[in-house]
Scaffold this active site. Structure first.
Site, mmCIF file in Angstrom:
data_model
loop_
_atom_site.group_PDB
_atom_site.id
_atom_site.type_symbol
_atom_site.label_atom_id
_atom_site.label_comp_id
_atom_site.label_asym_id
_atom_site.label_seq_id
_atom_site.Cartn_x
_atom_site.Cartn_y
_atom_site.Cartn_z
ATOM 1 N N THR A 1 68.397 -17.934 66.247
ATOM 2 C CA THR A 1 67.740 -16.743 66.812
ATOM 3 C C THR A 1 66.923 -16.106 65.686
ATOM 4 O O THR A 1 67.272 -15.040 65.190
ATOM 5 C CB THR A 1 68.756 -15.726 67.373
ATOM 6 O OG1 THR A 1 69.750 -15.458 66.357
ATOM 7 C CG2 THR A 1 69.446 -16.229 68.603
ATOM 8 N N THR B 1 73.802 -15.330 67.112
ATOM 9 C CA THR B 1 73.713 -13.870 67.018
ATOM 10 C C THR B 1 72.636 -13.380 67.977
ATOM 11 O O THR B 1 71.453 -13.684 67.798
ATOM 12 C CB THR B 1 73.369 -13.476 65.567
ATOM 13 O OG1 THR B 1 74.426 -13.940 64.740
ATOM 14 C CG2 THR B 1 73.221 -11.970 65.421
ATOM 15 N N LYS C 1 78.756 -7.752 66.059
ATOM 16 C CA LYS C 1 78.142 -8.681 65.101
ATOM 17 C C LYS C 1 77.012 -8.008 64.314
ATOM 18 O O LYS C 1 76.951 -8.063 63.081
ATOM 19 C CB LYS C 1 77.622 -9.901 65.863
ATOM 20 C CG LYS C 1 76.702 -10.792 65.088
ATOM 21 C CD LYS C 1 77.433 -11.526 63.999
ATOM 22 C CE LYS C 1 76.459 -12.170 63.044
ATOM 23 N NZ LYS C 1 77.015 -13.217 62.260
ATOM 24 N N HIS D 1 78.671 -5.704 44.698
ATOM 25 C CA HIS D 1 78.155 -6.380 43.515
ATOM 26 C C HIS D 1 76.640 -6.180 43.490
ATOM 27 O O HIS D 1 75.918 -6.715 44.333
ATOM 28 C CB HIS D 1 78.521 -7.862 43.588
ATOM 29 C CG HIS D 1 78.360 -8.555 42.290
ATOM 30 N ND1 HIS D 1 79.316 -8.504 41.305
ATOM 31 C CD2 HIS D 1 77.335 -9.269 41.784
ATOM 32 C CE1 HIS D 1 78.892 -9.172 40.256
ATOM 33 N NE2 HIS D 1 77.693 -9.647 40.526
ATOM 34 N N ALA D 2 76.172 -5.394 42.519
ATOM 35 C CA ALA D 2 74.728 -5.107 42.464
ATOM 36 C C ALA D 2 73.960 -6.364 42.072
ATOM 37 O O ALA D 2 74.455 -7.201 41.329
ATOM 38 C CB ALA D 2 74.469 -3.993 41.456
ATOM 39 N N CYS E 1 70.654 -14.413 57.515
ATOM 40 C CA CYS E 1 71.255 -13.477 58.472
ATOM 41 C C CYS E 1 70.900 -12.023 58.239
ATOM 42 O O CYS E 1 70.336 -11.379 59.122
ATOM 43 C CB CYS E 1 72.769 -13.644 58.453
ATOM 44 S SG CYS E 1 73.257 -15.338 58.778
#
Ligand code: UGA
Length: 455
Positions: free
Chosen positions: A86, A122, A207, A254-255, A263
């Protein structure tokens, strides 16, 4: 149970192989005959740790097979999963549902028994209703159900995520669908993995809300990292302190160079579009997208500054091209924008990635790809770590220092510390600490210029 998976891409293959491993009989279908041929020969079209072994075992045991024609398998199936892509629709950012509806029409023509049609792809809230309408138009007097069963697998650890999920979400509108879905996931149920049954529309929205929230969380820590650089704080310590609060949680803090992948970018955009259509705008997510987009080119400016401010004609070495480790997926990888911006500034880019080079070669003809990080680093004016592959955590810095034109390491994933690196003669720029601060980088660049002039 007899199951059919329509779409043998990332989600379809992992889900199909794992459901076969639970003991179900699974047929994976794909229109791409070359892909099905490869799968029949035991070759995986994607790189995902552990997938090849599980697929091979279940093919040997007769529970997993591959075909291009869905008619026969769908006739016999207890449930048919739609696991096609998608992507973002060209031009407007809505989810492109043409593959989902095409698959639905084909399924509708083949349905015989009281089958549950499950959207695994999704899909925006309300898509299940449309899938139901399409099937009903084709087969008015047959019993069937439509369920939603979104996936929460992360690339690179998808098998582990499938077998030990935080939760399984199943959206149903009738008892038959509920019973079939419960039977499919019974092995996980026995493992005490939480299974959440909801109405179909809620499952569809869970989702998108999950991915949007995670994308927002990553973007939040990235902005905090920028502030850390200005106020001389350390984002890794801030993330530790922040994440220790159970209400916040330590993951996705976590930068880095900004989120990417197949996604988050498309799902955040599709959710924003849905929300606008329903006149209920999601401004936090709109801002998340905008902040993340501008971050990637900002990362390129950071590399340029660290390399001395002018990279025209100079070589920059990029370690890691994929959007994250343990995948060969290049979709929306930060490397795409970063490399473009470096080239716009006149840099020559050399690169190495453990798994992503095949896909990367299709994207760039003007990037020099190398067989190892050491080859890529030869004569480079700066090295930039863009993806935190395990093998980059133990680089031979002594060897690298001798190969490069300028010992500058820009670590956009914070896998090293300044102390680790400076003792080998490198200038270090990380994310969200003094080492990444613009003034610090400018000072280092100026010091280096003075050094070069003196020599
Ligand atoms: C994401 C979700 O995590 C899965 O739950 C979901 O099933 C999947 O999307 C999907 O919708 O199919 P994935 O895209 O494989 O999974 O990768 P993530 O591990 O979530 O990472 C996404 C991006 O965020 C990457 O670019 C990663 O580098 C970045 N990230 C992640 C950070 O920069 N910092 C973090 O702390 C975590």
């Amino acid at each position: 149970m007899r199951l059919v998976m329509i779409g043998s891409g990332y989600v379809g293959l992992v889900t199909g192989a794992c459901l076969a491993d639970f003991g179900h009989t699974v047929t994976c279908v794909d229109k791409d005959a070359a892909r099905i041929d490869r799968l029949r020969r035991g070759e995986m079209p994607i790189y995902e740790p552990g997938l090849e072994g599980i697929a091979a075992q279940n093919v040997r045991d007769g529970r997993l097979s591959f075909t291009t024609d869905l008619t026969g398998p769908v006739k016999e199936a207890d449930a048919v999963f739609i696991a096609v892509g998608t992507p973002s629709r060209r031009g407007d950012g809505h989810a492109d549902l043409s593959y989902v509806y095409h698959a639905t029409r084909e399924i509708a023509r083949a349905l015989q028994g009281n089958t549950v049609v499950v959207t695994k792809s999704t899909v925006p809230v309300g898509t299940g209703d449309e899938v139901e309408r399409i099937i009903r138009d084709e087969r008015h007097n047959r019993d069937f159900s439509v369920a939603s069963n979104p996936e929460f697998l992360r690339e690179g650890s998808a098998i582990q995520d499938f077998k030990h999920p935080d939760r399984i979400v199943i959206g149903v509108e009738d008892e038959h669908a509920r019973a079939v879905m419960a039977e499919i996931y019974r092995p996980l149920f026995l493992n005490k993995s939480p299974i959440l049954f909801t109405a179909r529309r809620s499952a569809e929205l869970i989702k998108y809300a999950s991915n949007a929230f995670l994308a927002m969380k990553v973007t939040f820590i990235n902005e905090i990292a920028d502030l850390c650089e200005k106020v001389d704080a350390n984002v890794q310590d801030v993330a530790l302190g922040l994440g220790a609060d159970n209400r916040i949680g330590s993951k996705f803090l976590h930068a880095g160079p900004g989120f990417g992948g197949s996604c988050f970018p498309k799902d955040t955009m599709a959710l924003v579009k849905t929300a606008q259509d329903y006149d209920s705008p999601l401004r936090l997510i709109e801002t998340t997208i905008a902040v993340n987009d501008s971050r990637k080119r900002a990362m390129a400016r950071r590399i340029i500054q660290a390399a001395g401010g002018n990279v025209r004609g100079k070589k920059i070495a990029i370690f890691g091209l994929t959007f994250k480790p343990n995948t060969d997926d290049m979709r929306e990888a930060p490397s795409i924008s970063v490399i473009q911006a470096l080239q716009d500034a006149g840099a020559r880019v050399s690169a190495y990635d453990p798994k992503g080079m095949e896909q990367a070669r299709a994207l760039w003809t003007d990037v020099a790809f190398h067989a190892s990080p050491y080859e890529a680093a030869e004569n480079a004016s700066a090295i930039c770590i863009l993806t935190e592959w395990e093998q980059f955590r133990a680089l031979d810095l002594q060897r690298l220092e001798k190969l490069v034109a300028q010992p500058v390491l820009v670590d956009l994933r914070n896998i090293y510390s300044e102390e680790d690196v400076t003792r080998f003669g490198f200038v270090y720029s990380g994310i969200g600490s003094r080492s990444g601060a613009p003034m610090h980088i400018a000072d280092l660049a100026a010091a280096r210029e003075r050094l070069v002039e003196a020599v």
